[in-house]
Write an enzyme that holds these catalytic residues in place. Structure first.
Site: not given
Length: 322
Positions: A134, A173, A231, A276
């Site tokens: 990201e 985010t 993650s 996720s």
């Protein structure tokens, strides 16, 4: 046969899939249905091995770079939920690849914020973790040097901008709410005129899952976060649990990952899942505990979620696309 010991399980709510993850997975599945296999996906569509392996079985081929896709390929290529640098869609277009953008709309919002600040001539700080896809995608929206990455409070204390009165910041985010708040406070203290987002960049799902863990972690002996090591939002949940005083806070991708020597004498266990991670793995882990304990399950809720993000136009049902 001796009776199984009692175990109180406290489920965090909300947990698991967020609207951006649902949209990304649905994009790949709809593309497979509409165009047939293969469908190429640049980077893991979301950071979860179970999800990725399931899509591979259906015909998705995962690549890290577009160069891995054969020349003259006509199959669609999907950009992951994390977002990509501007160079990637440009490269796809130059090769006449048919691309579908599954970038989470909340990540796209950050990209737009950064672009606006750049147009207004501001020096931009990005609060985030280097090398996370990201962050790589957000940095890649603007020319090299336009955005400076801030990873820690120490970075915020020592950064020396060219013009302290012409600054802006955006954030990844999936960060820790608390860590980010500390960094933002330091930046605002040093640079009172710094421009920030009109609305918090940390996404609603990250925020809500962390709030649920904050409620549960202090009242359980151990807490399992269902999620992958790569993650970011899952790792932050584990850190939040530790910070809130939970003695045992671990990440697990599957029930097989559980080190049972650490859970031998616990009387209470919290369970959550990163944005996720699918609910089926939460159920798998609960089943594994049910083999060893008599479970008493309750749920602690921090927020209601009803967000929905529409699919990319190319894969929407025909009726919805009109």
């Amino acid at each position: 046969m001796s009776a199984k010991p009692d175990l109180k399980i406290v489920l965090c709510s909300p947990r698991g899939f967020c609207a951006g993850v649902v949209r990304a997975i649905d994009t790949v599945e709809r593309a497979l249905d509409k165009y047939g296999a293969p469908v190429y996906v640049r980077h893991e569509i979301v950071h979860n091995k179970y999800v990725v392996d399931g899509l591979k079985k259906k015909g998705a081929i995962f690549v890290e770079e577009l160069a891995e896709i054969p020349e003259n390929a006509t199959a669609p290529v999907v950009f992951s939920a994390h977002g990509v640098p501007k160079s990637v869609p440009a490269d796809a277009q130059s090769r006449n690849l048919f691309s579908l953008d599954a970038t989470c709309p909340l990540v796209t919002k950050v990209h737009r914020e950064a672009a606006i600040h750049f147009k207004r001539g501001r020096e931009i700080f990005l609060i985030g973790h280097s090398h996370h896809p990201e962050v790589v995608g957000t940095l890649g929206q603007l020319p090299v040097g336009a955005v400076t990455l801030i990873e820690t409070a120490e970075d915020a204390k020592t950064i020396n901008p060219k013009d302290p009165n012409n600054l802006a910041f955006v954030t990844q985010t999936t960060l820790s709410i608390d860590d980010t708040a500390e960094i933002v406070a330091l930046l605002k203290e040093r640079f009172p005129n710094i421009n920030g987002p009109h609305k918090e960049d940390i996404c609603y799902a990250t925020t809500n899952r962390q709030l649920a863990v904050k409620k549960v972690a202090p009242v359980v002996v151990a807490l399992i976060v269902v999620g992958a090591p790569n993650s970011s939002n899952s790792q932050r949940l584990r850190e939040v649990a530790e910070r809130e005083g939970c003695k045992i806070a671990v990440l697990a991708q599957r029930a097989a990952d559980i080190d049972w020597t650490r859970f031998g004498n616990i009387g209470s266990l919290g369970i959550t899942a990163g944005a996720s991670a699918p609910e089926v793995i939460v159920e798998e882990i609960m089943d594994a505990f049910a083999e060893r304990y008599t479970l008493h399950v309750e749920t602690v809720s921090a927020a209601e979620e009803n967000e929905f993000f529409p699919l990319p136009r190319q894969v929407r049902p025909e009726a919805a696309a009109e």
